[in-house]
Design a protein around this motif. Sequence first.
Motif, short mmCIF file in Angstrom:
data_model
loop_
_atom_site.label_atom_id
_atom_site.label_comp_id
_atom_site.label_asym_id
_atom_site.label_seq_id
_atom_site.Cartn_x
_atom_site.Cartn_y
_atom_site.Cartn_z
N ASN A 408 0.88 -1.30 -0.11
CA ASN A 408 0.00 -0.02 -0.11
C ASN A 408 1.10 1.47 0.12
O ASN A 408 1.58 1.43 1.05
CB ASN A 408 -1.00 0.01 1.09
N ARG A 409 0.80 2.01 -0.95
CA ARG A 409 1.73 2.98 -1.18
C ARG A 409 1.69 4.08 -2.06
O ARG A 409 0.44 4.14 -2.91
CB ARG A 409 3.15 2.33 -1.73
N VAL A 410 2.35 5.12 -1.88
CA VAL A 410 2.13 6.32 -2.82
C VAL A 410 3.35 6.43 -3.69
O VAL A 410 4.51 6.22 -3.26
CB VAL A 410 2.34 7.68 -2.04
N THR A 411 3.18 6.27 -4.90
CA THR A 411 4.32 6.60 -6.00
C THR A 411 4.22 7.73 -6.77
O THR A 411 2.97 8.34 -6.52
CB THR A 411 4.34 5.28 -6.92
N LEU A 412 4.88 8.00 -7.86
CA LEU A 412 4.57 8.99 -8.79
C LEU A 412 3.93 8.62 -10.05
O LEU A 412 4.30 7.57 -10.41
CB LEU A 412 5.85 9.79 -9.13
N ASP A 413 2.69 9.33 -10.39
CA ASP A 413 2.10 8.71 -11.88
C ASP A 413 3.07 9.05 -12.82
O ASP A 413 3.49 10.22 -12.92
CB ASP A 413 0.78 9.38 -11.98
N PRO A 414 3.07 8.19 -13.77
CA PRO A 414 4.08 8.49 -14.97
C PRO A 414 3.57 9.53 -15.95
O PRO A 414 4.21 10.06 -16.88
CB PRO A 414 4.28 7.11 -15.73
N ASP A 415 2.39 9.61 -15.91
CA ASP A 415 1.75 10.82 -16.72
C ASP A 415 0.95 12.07 -16.40
O ASP A 415 1.04 12.84 -16.76
CB ASP A 415 0.59 9.96 -17.70
N LEU A 416 0.30 11.61 -15.14
CA LEU A 416 -0.37 12.83 -14.69
C LEU A 416 0.34 13.60 -14.00
O LEU A 416 1.33 13.52 -13.23
CB LEU A 416 -1.46 12.26 -13.68
N THR A 417 0.13 14.95 -14.34
CA THR A 417 1.00 16.18 -13.42
C THR A 417 -0.11 17.24 -13.05
O THR A 417 -1.43 17.24 -13.52
CB THR A 417 1.78 16.69 -14.47
N ASP A 418 0.37 17.89 -12.03
CA ASP A 418 -0.49 19.16 -11.73
C ASP A 418 -0.22 20.27 -12.95
O ASP A 418 0.31 20.27 -13.85
CB ASP A 418 -0.06 19.70 -10.38
N ASP A 419 -0.73 21.48 -12.65
CA ASP A 419 -0.88 22.55 -13.41
C ASP A 419 0.53 23.13 -13.75
O ASP A 419 0.72 23.91 -14.59
CB ASP A 419 -1.69 23.53 -12.88
N HIS A 420 1.66 22.81 -12.73
CA HIS A 420 2.82 23.41 -12.95
C HIS A 420 3.64 22.26 -13.48
O HIS A 420 4.82 22.41 -13.91
CB HIS A 420 3.35 23.72 -11.73
N GLY A 421 3.30 21.08 -14.33
CA GLY A 421 3.67 20.13 -14.77
C GLY A 421 4.56 19.27 -13.80
O GLY A 421 5.21 18.22 -14.22
N ILE A 422 4.24 19.44 -12.64
CA ILE A 422 4.92 18.51 -11.65
C ILE A 422 4.38 17.24 -11.21
O ILE A 422 3.13 17.02 -11.31
CB ILE A 422 5.19 19.11 -10.16
N PRO A 423 4.88 15.99 -11.56
CA PRO A 423 4.17 14.65 -11.41
C PRO A 423 3.44 14.57 -10.12
O PRO A 423 3.83 15.03 -9.10
CB PRO A 423 5.47 13.68 -11.33
N ALA A 424 2.22 14.01 -10.59
CA ALA A 424 1.18 13.95 -9.48
C ALA A 424 1.34 12.59 -8.71
O ALA A 424 1.92 11.57 -9.23
CB ALA A 424 -0.20 13.96 -10.32
N PRO A 425 1.00 12.31 -7.41
CA PRO A 425 1.00 11.19 -6.83
C PRO A 425 -0.13 10.22 -7.37
O PRO A 425 -1.14 10.37 -7.86
CB PRO A 425 0.52 11.31 -5.30
N ARG A 426 0.15 8.81 -7.20
CA ARG A 426 -0.69 7.69 -7.45
C ARG A 426 -0.78 7.07 -6.08
O ARG A 426 0.22 6.63 -5.65
CB ARG A 426 -0.03 6.87 -8.62
N THR A 427 -1.88 6.67 -5.91
CA THR A 427 -2.11 5.77 -4.41
C THR A 427 -2.46 4.39 -4.94
O THR A 427 -3.34 4.04 -5.78
CB THR A 427 -3.06 6.28 -3.53
N ALA A 428 -1.71 3.45 -4.49
CA ALA A 428 -2.25 1.96 -4.48
C ALA A 428 -2.48 1.30 -3.18
O ALA A 428 -1.81 1.52 -2.26
CB ALA A 428 -1.16 1.30 -4.96
N TYR A 429 -3.86 1.07 -2.91
CA TYR A 429 -4.24 0.63 -1.54
C TYR A 429 -5.30 -0.42 -1.69
O TYR A 429 -6.22 -0.25 -2.31
CB TYR A 429 -4.75 1.86 -0.74
N ARG A 430 -5.07 -1.66 -0.78
CA ARG A 430 -5.95 -2.57 -0.76
C ARG A 430 -6.28 -2.73 0.57
O ARG A 430 -5.50 -2.62 1.37
CB ARG A 430 -5.84 -3.79 -1.70
N LEU A 431 -7.19 -3.42 0.99
CA LEU A 431 -7.57 -3.75 2.21
C LEU A 431 -6.78 -5.01 2.66
O LEU A 431 -6.91 -6.16 2.04
CB LEU A 431 -8.89 -4.32 2.47
#
Lengths: 538, 148
Positions: A408-431
């Motif tokens: 269960n973790r936070v990584t950087l999304d390879p494609d998604l960015t914020d308005d400044h072009g900074i890579p956005a986080p991706r969450t993977a979480y299961r119970l």
Amino acid sequence: MASPAFDSDVLIVGSGAAGAAAAWSLSRGGLRVTCLEQGRWIDPSEYAHARPDYELARQTTFAKNPNTRRWPEDYPVHTGGSVIEPLMVNAVGGSTVHWSGHFPRMRPSDFRVRSLDGAADDWPLTYWDLEPFYDLNDANVGVSGLAGDPGNPPRSPRQTPPLAFDAACEAYARGLEKLGWHWWPSDNALISAPFGQGRQPCNACGPCDIGCPIGAMSSAHVTYWPRALAQGVTLVTHARVEQITVDRAGRATGALYYDADGARRHHSAAVVVLAANGVGTPRLLLNSVSAQFPHGLANNAGVVGTNLMFHPVAFVSGVFPQVVNAQRGPIGGLMNCQEFYETDTSRGFVRGFELQLSRNVGPLSTATGALQGELAPWGGGHHAFVQSRYAHTVTITTMLEDLPEAENRVTLDPDLTDDHGIPAPRTAYRLGQNSERMLGFAIERARELLDAAGASEILVDPLVSEAGWHLMGTCRMGADPARSVVDQWGRAHECPNLFVIDGSTFTTSAAVNPTSTIQAIALRCADWLGRNFAEAAA
Amino acid sequence: MTAQVLTAAELALLTAVQDELVPAARSMPAAGALGAARAVDGYLAARPELRRAVLGALRAVDAAAGARPFAALGRNQRLAALRRVEADAPYDFHELVRQTYNAYYTHPQVQAKLGIDRPPQPRGYELPPFDPQRTARVRGMGKLWRDA
């Protein structure tokens, strides 16, 4: 003590619960403190509480999910691999701008999970190490509640009395008294009597989750920030940090950020403190790649972003024949049942949970699924459905301890960015299995409670997806640098002038709302840093 | 006053659909008759990300109605058309339903029917205070936490 070669002695990233408390603490001793906040001050006129359409704010301007809210200062979070959505607010005061204000403390056993129950890890500090900072924080922000709970260590008198006790509370207490289970009026970061300047006591208006226009909620922007600013802290809003910079020795030197005009700037500091929450902080570290830290700052051990914990939540709602009007009064965890808090392995899991009384919502949120997790039926049965529930329902929130799991973790999304072009986080979480078993058990206990209270119908949302209020564990605290990111003072094992002080430092999650612990940790870390600044900055 | 996003035909179709989604019952008005379509048009103007789903649902309803306009269908035929769209395009349809509920339950006339005479602020509500004597039994339970 000061570091004239730098723009600031201490640079804090994030102005929420932790950053605000640290800014106040560090600036008391004369340190030059700057805080970079990507959000802005929320003007009280923006709150919707005085409008007939106030409930719409939950879906729009004050939605708790940044992917729904889409303020310009928000960043997107890719949540495709997560059964729980992370929630947050990007503003001065952070996620305390609109929250429930539920303010319980962790128990002593929460800090010794490995030793007592053979699961997860022990924290590198104890409840007793933190206790003075819980007290300090409560005195600073103002808490309503009642000392004397046998479910927790003794504590000092609360700043203001417990919140009101209405028909919803009566129903909850009736069920618990009948069952003979523990319950107590919870501590809440919500004042019930005059406390602090410019704040009004709670007038029970109801929708705390879309903000508090009267300053009754002890949110960081009304508690710590006025005092921190008076002590000389510089707070820069609309400042989106791209990365923490380091020198050749691998020491933090400051932050690169975009200012309100979109200009890229560098702010140098002798010490950098991260308080950007359990998703934002690992995102920032992972984005801070350098020759010294090719996998992200303080991440040569590969721990940053791992062990993401939420508190898995089910809503179990009892529909009562009589009107309870639970849409009036503070929405959060007014009362707690900690009957099942400590481990009993005969239940089939370790650790435990709370059954919190939550108040309810207006007719719109009833129709759009706040209680049952899905839209009310349309057509001929619609009115009967809504009118039998609205003003007739009491909700139990199950608050489970979530054990840390590396997957269960936070990584950087390879494609998604914020308005400044900074890579956005991706969450993977299961119970995890333990949480699944505990959740099923907790739902049955909530049903039992509502049955005992006299509910005529029980509605269950067995796993609330929009329940990621509590973002924990992704820069965990520990003594072993191979298995943790920071030590008990929030100091990064791999970078001695970098500190992390927010919920990402949690070694385990406990089964209580985390904000009072986040602020106690922030105060303890800041106290240590203030006393040891010369060594930390050297 | 013209709509901001919806055409006149779409506005009329949405009104007819809303009268089925939230029909009149006893003292409660129907959503379409209340003017909820205008409010939804405002939401679509303010939040363009909603348009794809809501407009898609309207087009699907129009198609499901067949050769005759939806509003000209009998009651059972209307309901059947809506159920088909819900089954075939549940996301779009439920967004249409959600926005209809948003318009309906934020309307002061509906709120008044439900006993809501004002928004939560600035007056708030008077609730009874907590009586600490209520905790007598629980206090007697003794220490329930593990020291560590």
